[in-house]
Design an enzyme around this catalytic site. Structure first.
Site: not given
Length: 168
Positions: A31, A65, A67, A89, A91, A94, A97, A136
């Protein structure tokens, strides 16, 4: 220190241990691939730059992530793996989660490390947006993958120190 004040690719390399005989697993979340591939590249190249051998680095991919924790446990259970670097990662987006995912991944990776006694390194970015993630992942704030690899090397050095120290 906030990453906007620190370059993730700048760190002390004083007294790094010899890792030419150590074996690493790098787990990569699929992802946010643009970001995670850059993080993997940083981690992989940093390991090589500091003495790891390519044949002693294994890569595993996980869907997201979340998993990373089970993948890390599987690799940590292998006797021939010395350290695991988890790359991901999440992010913000909205919804909330990211709060649930980030907390679960951090706690899960910590648990795997404590359960197995092996370094399991949190190389997961938790930015507010894509731009911060890219900053980053090799951008203006360096590469979290570099930092994660150096952390793995330093933790193996500490492990060696702890288990080889003898009181007189």
């Amino acid at each position: 220190m906030a990453t906007e004040l620190k370059n993730l690719s700048v760190f002390s390399t004083d007294e790094l241990p010899d890792v030419s005989h150590r074996r690493f697993a790098i787990l990569v979340s699929e992802w946010n691939t643009e970001v995670t591939e850059a993080l993997f590249d940083g981690a992989y190249k940093t390991l090589l730059q500091h003495g790891a051998k390519a044949e002693n680095i294994i890569r595993g991919n996980v869907p997201g992530s979340y998993e990373l924790t089970l993948g890390a446990q599987w690799f940590a259970q292998r006797a021939d793996i010395d350290a695991i670097i988890a790359i991901g990662c999440v992010i913000q987006g909205e919804t909330k989660h990211n709060d649930y995912i980030n907390h679960a991944v951090a706690q899960g990776l910590t648990n795997v490390s404590l359960k197995t006694g092996k370094p399991v390194i949190f190389g997961v970015l938790t930015p507010n947006n894509q731009e911060q993630a890219l900053d980053r992942a090799g951008g203006k704030h360096g590469n979290k993958g570099d930092e994660a690899a150096i952390t793995a090397i330093k933790m193996l050095g500490l492990q060696q120190q702890v288990y080889s120290f003898q009181f007189k």
